[in-house]
Design a protein around this motif. Structure first.
Motif, PDB file in Angstrom:
ATOM      1  N   HIS A 112      -1.419  13.132  -3.221  1.00 66.39           N
ATOM      2  CA  HIS A 112      -2.382  12.132  -3.691  1.00 66.39           C
ATOM      3  C   HIS A 112      -1.818  11.249  -4.792  1.00 66.39           C
ATOM      4  CE1 HIS A 112      -2.747  15.405  -6.574  1.00 66.39           C
ATOM      5  NE2 HIS A 112      -3.231  14.531  -7.425  1.00 66.39           N
ATOM      6  N   GLU A 113      -0.760  11.698  -5.450  1.00 64.42           N
ATOM      7  CA  GLU A 113      -0.286  10.976  -6.625  1.00 64.42           C
ATOM      8  C   GLU A 113       0.252   9.602  -6.246  1.00 64.42           C
ATOM      9  OE1 GLU A 113       2.328  13.347  -9.055  1.00 64.42           O
ATOM     10  OE2 GLU A 113       1.011  15.084  -8.790  1.00 64.42           O
ATOM     11  N   GLY A 114      -0.332   8.587  -6.842  1.00 65.91           N
ATOM     12  CA  GLY A 114       0.097   7.216  -6.591  1.00 65.91           C
ATOM     13  C   GLY A 114      -0.446   6.619  -5.316  1.00 65.91           C
ATOM     14  N   ALA A 115      -1.273   7.350  -4.575  1.00 71.23           N
ATOM     15  CA  ALA A 115      -1.798   6.822  -3.306  1.00 71.23           C
ATOM     16  C   ALA A 115      -2.826   5.725  -3.574  1.00 71.23           C
ATOM     17  CB  ALA A 115      -2.426   7.941  -2.480  1.00 71.23           C
ATOM     18  N   THR A 116      -2.647   4.593  -2.894  1.00 66.09           N
ATOM     19  CA  THR A 116      -3.628   3.502  -2.992  1.00 66.09           C
ATOM     20  C   THR A 116      -4.627   3.559  -1.836  1.00 66.09           C
ATOM     21  OG1 THR A 116      -2.221   2.009  -1.720  1.00 66.09           O
ATOM     22  CG2 THR A 116      -1.988   1.958  -4.134  1.00 66.09           C
ATOM     23  N   HIS A 117      -4.235   4.253  -0.749  1.00 66.45           N
ATOM     24  CA  HIS A 117      -5.083   4.355   0.433  1.00 66.45           C
ATOM     25  C   HIS A 117      -4.960   5.751   1.038  1.00 66.45           C
ATOM     26  CE1 HIS A 117      -4.563   0.014   0.054  1.00 66.45           C
ATOM     27  NE2 HIS A 117      -5.584  -0.168   0.884  1.00 66.45           N
ATOM     28  N   VAL A 118      -6.031   6.194   1.651  1.00 67.73           N
ATOM     29  CA  VAL A 118      -5.986   7.383   2.510  1.00 67.73           C
ATOM     30  C   VAL A 118      -6.338   6.907   3.917  1.00 67.73           C
ATOM     31  CG1 VAL A 118      -7.136   9.552   3.103  1.00 67.73           C
ATOM     32  CG2 VAL A 118      -6.577   9.028   0.700  1.00 67.73           C
ATOM     33  N   VAL A 119      -5.468   7.228   4.880  1.00 66.51           N
ATOM     34  CA  VAL A 119      -5.780   6.946   6.284  1.00 66.51           C
ATOM     35  C   VAL A 119      -5.959   8.277   6.994  1.00 66.51           C
ATOM     36  CG1 VAL A 119      -5.004   5.904   8.442  1.00 66.51           C
ATOM     37  CG2 VAL A 119      -4.486   4.776   6.258  1.00 66.51           C
TER      38      VAL A 119
ATOM     39  N   ALA B  84       0.837  -1.201   0.000  1.00 67.69           N
ATOM     40  CA  ALA B  84       0.000   0.000   0.000  1.00 67.69           C
ATOM     41  C   ALA B  84       0.871   1.251   0.000  1.00 67.69           C
ATOM     42  CB  ALA B  84      -0.911   0.005   1.236  1.00 67.69           C
ATOM     43  N   ARG B  85       0.380   2.286  -0.687  1.00 60.91           N
ATOM     44  CA  ARG B  85       1.010   3.612  -0.658  1.00 60.91           C
ATOM     45  C   ARG B  85      -0.028   4.560  -0.074  1.00 60.91           C
ATOM     46  NH1 ARG B  85       5.202   4.667  -3.889  1.00 60.91           N
ATOM     47  NH2 ARG B  85       4.340   6.619  -4.648  1.00 60.91           N
ATOM     48  N   VAL B  86       0.281   5.070   1.103  1.00 57.32           N
ATOM     49  CA  VAL B  86      -0.750   5.715   1.918  1.00 57.32           C
ATOM     50  C   VAL B  86      -0.536   7.221   2.004  1.00 57.32           C
ATOM     51  CG1 VAL B  86      -1.787   5.802   4.218  1.00 57.32           C
ATOM     52  CG2 VAL B  86      -1.042   3.623   3.268  1.00 57.32           C
ATOM     53  N   PHE B  87      -1.599   7.966   1.722  1.00 57.34           N
ATOM     54  CA  PHE B  87      -1.590   9.394   2.056  1.00 57.34           C
ATOM     55  C   PHE B  87      -2.260   9.555   3.410  1.00 57.34           C
ATOM     56  CE2 PHE B  87      -3.240  13.688   2.276  1.00 57.34           C
ATOM     57  CZ  PHE B  87      -2.079  14.405   2.024  1.00 57.34           C
TER      58      PHE B  87
ATOM     59  N   HIS C 191      -5.535  16.886  -0.989  1.00 56.29           N
ATOM     60  CA  HIS C 191      -4.802  15.704  -1.475  1.00 56.29           C
ATOM     61  C   HIS C 191      -5.571  14.427  -1.111  1.00 56.29           C
ATOM     62  CE1 HIS C 191      -1.224  17.394  -3.214  1.00 56.29           C
ATOM     63  NE2 HIS C 191      -0.976  18.122  -2.126  1.00 56.29           N
ATOM     64  N   ALA C 192      -6.089  14.364   0.105  1.00 62.83           N
ATOM     65  CA  ALA C 192      -6.870  13.181   0.510  1.00 62.83           C
ATOM     66  C   ALA C 192      -8.118  13.046  -0.358  1.00 62.83           C
ATOM     67  CB  ALA C 192      -7.244  13.293   1.989  1.00 62.83           C
ATOM     68  N   HIS C 193      -8.759  14.172  -0.620  1.00 65.65           N
ATOM     69  CA  HIS C 193      -9.963  14.185  -1.461  1.00 65.65           C
ATOM     70  C   HIS C 193      -9.641  13.681  -2.873  1.00 65.65           C
ATOM     71  CE1 HIS C 193     -13.707  15.925  -3.169  1.00 65.65           C
ATOM     72  NE2 HIS C 193     -12.919  16.230  -4.195  1.00 65.65           N
ATOM     73  N   TYR C 194      -8.563  14.226  -3.486  1.00 60.76           N
ATOM     74  CA  TYR C 194      -8.175  13.783  -4.834  1.00 60.76           C
ATOM     75  C   TYR C 194      -7.907  12.280  -4.837  1.00 60.76           C
ATOM     76  CZ  TYR C 194      -7.026  18.685  -6.110  1.00 60.76           C
ATOM     77  OH  TYR C 194      -7.047  20.031  -6.358  1.00 60.76           O
ATOM     78  N   ALA C 195      -7.168  11.799  -3.830  1.00 61.54           N
ATOM     79  CA  ALA C 195      -6.794  10.379  -3.803  1.00 61.54           C
ATOM     80  C   ALA C 195      -8.043   9.506  -3.749  1.00 61.54           C
ATOM     81  CB  ALA C 195      -5.887  10.102  -2.597  1.00 61.54           C
ATOM     82  N   ILE C 196      -8.975   9.854  -2.884  1.00 58.13           N
ATOM     83  CA  ILE C 196     -10.197   9.041  -2.748  1.00 58.13           C
ATOM     84  C   ILE C 196     -11.014   9.114  -4.045  1.00 58.13           C
ATOM     85  CG2 ILE C 196     -12.361   8.775  -1.462  1.00 58.13           C
ATOM     86  CD1 ILE C 196     -10.774   9.968   0.989  1.00 58.13           C
ATOM     87  N   CYS C 197     -11.098  10.289  -4.624  1.00 60.21           N
ATOM     88  CA  CYS C 197     -11.836  10.424  -5.895  1.00 60.21           C
ATOM     89  C   CYS C 197     -11.167   9.613  -7.009  1.00 60.21           C
ATOM     90  CB  CYS C 197     -11.935  11.886  -6.308  1.00 60.21           C
ATOM     91  SG  CYS C 197     -13.042  12.838  -5.251  1.00 60.21           S
TER      92      CYS C 197
END
Ligand SMILES: [Mg+2]
Length: 282
Positions: free
Chosen positions: A110-117, A85-88, A131-137
């Protein structure tokens, strides 16, 4: 006799900076009898060593390995279920340390994030939330350490908790997170696995019906409410099945009798004879 106990901390062992009466002696007595104790907290902002150091300062001689914060639980969950996992992170330095020690890669954007914690983050910025929003979207899985609405910053005051930041992301993305902290039973499940026991062999002690008792009931172990914190006896009496404690105690001092089976679970909470004494059973 039940030999494995999971304890909440604030409202069970201490309030503020003061251990509750008899709590240190009770813990020492349990340890002397060989009872294994884990401390389970929704606090995601501190590393286990910091949480254990605080307990030790208050007189509870525990090791970091006995303490399970929700950031650690999230890190273990990811290492078991999403290796690579790559986590933001929306969280603190303590949360970052838990991730890195579990071998989880933490990414800066967010770039390349597979998970947001996401959890409590005292240095939250609009940029970080974005960044968390972009990653989840973009499809990153959304994990919340806990949904606690508030964080106690004084005897009578609170600040926004991790749940408040998670709510911002839930609102903006429309995605509901997977929650690691209580009332979800993920932490209890990991603790049981680490001990090699099942729910039948465990008791959970807490002061909140909506987190501690709900998690214990969801996991299927004995749930013990102590009346030294948030929830009251009246609230326990009114609670539905999901939050109904198996046992209600005036304080932790009465716990050894419960573990030894000297009082029964599942008798009537509203029995006035029971309710007068130090022990009462839901
Ligand atoms: Mg508590």
């Amino acid at each position: 006799m039940i030999q494995h106990v999971v304890m909440d901390m604030d409202g069970v062992l201490y309030r503020g900076d003061h251990p509750l009466p008899g709590a240190v002696d009770t813990l020492n007595a349990l340890w002397t009898r060989g009872v294994r104790v884990a401390f389970l907290t929704n606090n995601a902002s501190r590393h286990r060593e910091e949480l254990a150091a605080r307990l030790s300062r208050l007189g509870f001689a525990c090791a970091a390995g006995d303490v399970w914060g929700s950031a650690y639980i999230a890190a273990l969950y990811l290492s078991h279920h999403a290796p690579g996992a790559r986590v933001f992170l929306v969280g603190t330095a303590g949360m970052r340390r838990e991730m890195e020690e579990a071998g989880i890669a933490v990414v800066p954007t967010h770039e390349g994030a597979t998970h947001v914690v996401a959890g409590l983050d005292m240095t939250i910025t609009y940029e970080k939330l974005s960044h968390a929003h972009y990653a989840i979207c973009n499809g990153a899985a959304f994990i919340a350490t806990n949904l606690d609405a508030t964080f106690p910053d004084g005897p009578t005051t609170t600040t926004p908790g991790g749940g408040a930041l998670v709510a911002a992301l839930t609102t903006s993305t429309g995605v509901t997170p997977l929650v690691m902290g209580k009332p979800e039973p993920a932490g209890l499940s990991l603790i049981a696995a680490s001990w090699g026991v099942t729910a039948d062999d465990m008791a959970v002690v807490g002061d909140r019906l909506d987190t501690d008792i709900a998690a214990a009931n969801a996991f299927g172990c004995l749930s013990v409410l102590v009346l030294t914190g948030v929830s009251t006896r009246a609230e326990a009496e009114r609670a539905g099945a999901a939050e109904k404690p198996g046992v209600v105690l005036e304080s932790l001092v009465d716990l050894p009798a419960v573990l030894e089976g000297r009082c029964r679970a599942n008798s009537a909470l509203d029995d006035p004879n029971q309710a007068q004494g130090g022990l009462s059973i839901a």
